[in-house]
Design a protein around this motif. Structure first.
Motif, PDB file in Angstrom:
ATOM      1  N   LEU A  35      10.462   3.443   3.631  1.00 31.68           N
ATOM      2  CA  LEU A  35      11.521   2.527   3.227  1.00 31.68           C
ATOM      3  C   LEU A  35      11.904   2.846   1.788  1.00 31.68           C
ATOM      4  O   LEU A  35      11.288   3.704   1.165  1.00 31.68           O
ATOM      5  CB  LEU A  35      11.044   1.076   3.352  1.00 31.68           C
ATOM      6  N   GLU A  36      12.902   2.146   1.232  1.00 34.08           N
ATOM      7  CA  GLU A  36      13.351   2.447  -0.125  1.00 34.08           C
ATOM      8  C   GLU A  36      12.236   2.354  -1.147  1.00 34.08           C
ATOM      9  O   GLU A  36      12.152   3.182  -2.032  1.00 34.08           O
ATOM     10  CB  GLU A  36      14.474   1.527  -0.600  1.00 34.08           C
ATOM     11  N   ASP A  37      11.355   1.354  -1.031  1.00 32.62           N
ATOM     12  CA  ASP A  37      10.352   1.142  -2.065  1.00 32.62           C
ATOM     13  C   ASP A  37       8.917   1.061  -1.551  1.00 32.62           C
ATOM     14  O   ASP A  37       8.023   0.692  -2.288  1.00 32.62           O
ATOM     15  CB  ASP A  37      10.692  -0.135  -2.840  1.00 32.62           C
ATOM     16  N   GLN A  38       8.688   1.379  -0.298  1.00 34.59           N
ATOM     17  CA  GLN A  38       7.334   1.327   0.248  1.00 34.59           C
ATOM     18  C   GLN A  38       7.217   2.124   1.544  1.00 34.59           C
ATOM     19  O   GLN A  38       8.211   2.513   2.130  1.00 34.59           O
ATOM     20  CB  GLN A  38       6.911  -0.120   0.485  1.00 34.59           C
ATOM     21  N   MET A  39       5.978   2.338   1.936  1.00 29.77           N
ATOM     22  CA  MET A  39       5.689   2.979   3.209  1.00 29.77           C
ATOM     23  C   MET A  39       5.184   1.907   4.164  1.00 29.77           C
ATOM     24  O   MET A  39       4.555   0.932   3.749  1.00 29.77           O
ATOM     25  CB  MET A  39       4.608   4.053   3.049  1.00 29.77           C
ATOM     26  N   ALA A  40       5.462   2.079   5.452  1.00 28.70           N
ATOM     27  CA  ALA A  40       4.994   1.145   6.473  1.00 28.70           C
ATOM     28  C   ALA A  40       4.547   1.948   7.685  1.00 28.70           C
ATOM     29  O   ALA A  40       4.926   3.114   7.849  1.00 28.70           O
ATOM     30  CB  ALA A  40       6.119   0.191   6.856  1.00 28.70           C
ATOM     31  N   HIS A  41       3.720   1.328   8.510  1.00 28.15           N
ATOM     32  CA  HIS A  41       3.269   1.954   9.748  1.00 28.15           C
ATOM     33  C   HIS A  41       3.578   1.023  10.903  1.00 28.15           C
ATOM     34  O   HIS A  41       3.398  -0.190  10.802  1.00 28.15           O
ATOM     35  CB  HIS A  41       1.771   2.247   9.695  1.00 28.15           C
ATOM     36  N   VAL A  61      11.561  -3.081  12.298  1.00 22.96           N
ATOM     37  CA  VAL A  61      11.681  -3.269  10.851  1.00 22.96           C
ATOM     38  C   VAL A  61      12.514  -4.524  10.574  1.00 22.96           C
ATOM     39  O   VAL A  61      12.152  -5.352   9.738  1.00 22.96           O
ATOM     40  CB  VAL A  61      12.310  -2.026  10.173  1.00 22.96           C
ATOM     41  N   ALA A  62      13.614  -4.683  11.273  1.00 19.74           N
ATOM     42  CA  ALA A  62      14.500  -5.838  11.072  1.00 19.74           C
ATOM     43  C   ALA A  62      13.777  -7.156  11.362  1.00 19.74           C
ATOM     44  O   ALA A  62      14.020  -8.162  10.691  1.00 19.74           O
ATOM     45  CB  ALA A  62      15.731  -5.708  11.951  1.00 19.74           C
ATOM     46  N   ARG A  63      12.882  -7.172  12.345  1.00 20.24           N
ATOM     47  CA  ARG A  63      12.142  -8.390  12.683  1.00 20.24           C
ATOM     48  C   ARG A  63      11.115  -8.762  11.620  1.00 20.24           C
ATOM     49  O   ARG A  63      10.731  -9.913  11.488  1.00 20.24           O
ATOM     50  CB  ARG A  63      11.411  -8.225  14.014  1.00 20.24           C
ATOM     51  N   HIS A  64      10.656  -7.769  10.862  1.00 23.91           N
ATOM     52  CA  HIS A  64       9.601  -8.005   9.880  1.00 23.91           C
ATOM     53  C   HIS A  64      10.135  -8.478   8.526  1.00 23.91           C
ATOM     54  O   HIS A  64       9.468  -9.219   7.823  1.00 23.91           O
ATOM     55  CB  HIS A  64       8.778  -6.725   9.696  1.00 23.91           C
ATOM     56  N   PHE A  65      11.330  -8.050   8.159  1.00 25.44           N
ATOM     57  CA  PHE A  65      11.893  -8.371   6.846  1.00 25.44           C
ATOM     58  C   PHE A  65      13.026  -9.385   6.966  1.00 25.44           C
ATOM     59  O   PHE A  65      13.771  -9.391   7.944  1.00 25.44           O
ATOM     60  CB  PHE A  65      12.441  -7.098   6.189  1.00 25.44           C
ATOM     61  N   ILE A  66      13.181 -10.214   5.926  1.00 26.01           N
ATOM     62  CA  ILE A  66      14.290 -11.167   5.887  1.00 26.01           C
ATOM     63  C   ILE A  66      15.593 -10.407   5.661  1.00 26.01           C
ATOM     64  O   ILE A  66      16.579 -10.638   6.339  1.00 26.01           O
ATOM     65  CB  ILE A  66      14.064 -12.218   4.784  1.00 26.01           C
ATOM     66  N   PRO A  97      15.712  -3.601   4.987  1.00 27.13           N
ATOM     67  CA  PRO A  97      15.637  -2.532   3.996  1.00 27.13           C
ATOM     68  C   PRO A  97      16.229  -1.234   4.547  1.00 27.13           C
ATOM     69  O   PRO A  97      16.408  -1.090   5.762  1.00 27.13           O
ATOM     70  CB  PRO A  97      14.132  -2.375   3.756  1.00 27.13           C
ATOM     71  N   VAL A  98      16.506  -0.303   3.654  1.00 28.94           N
ATOM     72  CA  VAL A  98      16.999   1.009   4.072  1.00 28.94           C
ATOM     73  C   VAL A  98      15.819   1.815   4.593  1.00 28.94           C
ATOM     74  O   VAL A  98      14.800   1.944   3.914  1.00 28.94           O
ATOM     75  CB  VAL A  98      17.661   1.746   2.884  1.00 28.94           C
ATOM     76  N   VAL A  99      15.938   2.345   5.806  1.00 28.33           N
ATOM     77  CA  VAL A  99      14.911   3.207   6.384  1.00 28.33           C
ATOM     78  C   VAL A  99      15.285   4.635   6.025  1.00 28.33           C
ATOM     79  O   VAL A  99      16.285   5.163   6.519  1.00 28.33           O
ATOM     80  CB  VAL A  99      14.820   3.027   7.913  1.00 28.33           C
ATOM     81  N   LYS A 100      14.484   5.256   5.135  1.00 26.85           N
ATOM     82  CA  LYS A 100      14.768   6.630   4.710  1.00 26.85           C
ATOM     83  C   LYS A 100      14.351   7.636   5.777  1.00 26.85           C
ATOM     84  O   LYS A 100      15.054   8.596   6.039  1.00 26.85           O
ATOM     85  CB  LYS A 100      14.060   6.937   3.393  1.00 26.85           C
ATOM     86  N   SER A 101      13.168   7.411   6.364  1.00 28.76           N
ATOM     87  CA  SER A 101      12.702   8.332   7.399  1.00 28.76           C
ATOM     88  C   SER A 101      11.647   7.653   8.265  1.00 28.76           C
ATOM     89  O   SER A 101      11.047   6.663   7.868  1.00 28.76           O
ATOM     90  CB  SER A 101      12.116   9.605   6.778  1.00 28.76           C
ATOM     91  N   ALA A 102      11.449   8.213   9.432  1.00 28.23           N
ATOM     92  CA  ALA A 102      10.411   7.753  10.349  1.00 28.23           C
ATOM     93  C   ALA A 102       9.829   8.983  11.026  1.00 28.23           C
ATOM     94  O   ALA A 102      10.572   9.874  11.444  1.00 28.23           O
ATOM     95  CB  ALA A 102      10.981   6.790  11.383  1.00 28.23           C
ATOM     96  N   ALA A 103       8.505   9.047  11.086  1.00 29.48           N
ATOM     97  CA  ALA A 103       7.846  10.212  11.681  1.00 29.48           C
ATOM     98  C   ALA A 103       6.663   9.775  12.533  1.00 29.48           C
ATOM     99  O   ALA A 103       5.921   8.854  12.157  1.00 29.48           O
ATOM    100  CB  ALA A 103       7.363  11.150  10.586  1.00 29.48           C
ATOM    101  N   ILE A 104       6.494  10.437  13.655  1.00 32.29           N
ATOM    102  CA  ILE A 104       5.332  10.176  14.503  1.00 32.29           C
ATOM    103  C   ILE A 104       4.131  10.847  13.848  1.00 32.29           C
ATOM    104  O   ILE A 104       4.122  12.064  13.632  1.00 32.29           O
ATOM    105  CB  ILE A 104       5.539  10.725  15.926  1.00 32.29           C
ATOM    106  N   ILE A 105       3.129  10.048  13.519  1.00 28.20           N
ATOM    107  CA  ILE A 105       1.917  10.557  12.890  1.00 28.20           C
ATOM    108  C   ILE A 105       0.870  10.879  13.952  1.00 28.20           C
ATOM    109  O   ILE A 105       0.175  11.874  13.870  1.00 28.20           O
ATOM    110  CB  ILE A 105       1.353   9.534  11.877  1.00 28.20           C
TER     111      ILE A 105
END
Length: 65
Positions: A10-16, A35-40, A43-51
């Motif tokens: 995300l713009e200012d943090q990482m999430a899993h 992501v939308a359900r978790h935040f009020i 946020p901007v999603v910069k990238s998403a990757a399968i770990i």
């Protein structure tokens, strides 16, 4: 079906996100809705990757620090 561990930048943090999906495409298609359900404010999603990706079975899981 597969159990996915997805790392989201995300713009200012990482999430899993841990989710169950039939394919990689279906897993990525629901990332933004989770992501939308978790935040009020969405946020901007910069990238998403399968770990990690594994078949679900009794006791399957991910340890997140």
């Amino acid at each position: 079906m597969f159990l996915y561990k997805i790392e989201i930048e995300l713009e200012d943090q990482m999430a899993h996100l841990i989710l169950l999906a039939d394919t990689d495409e279906k897993a990525f298609s629901v990332v933004e809705s989770h992501v939308a359900r978790h935040f009020i404010k969405m946020p901007v999603v910069k990238s998403a990757a399968i770990i990690e990706k594994k078949r679900p079975e009794l006791g399957a899981g991910y340890f997140i620090v």
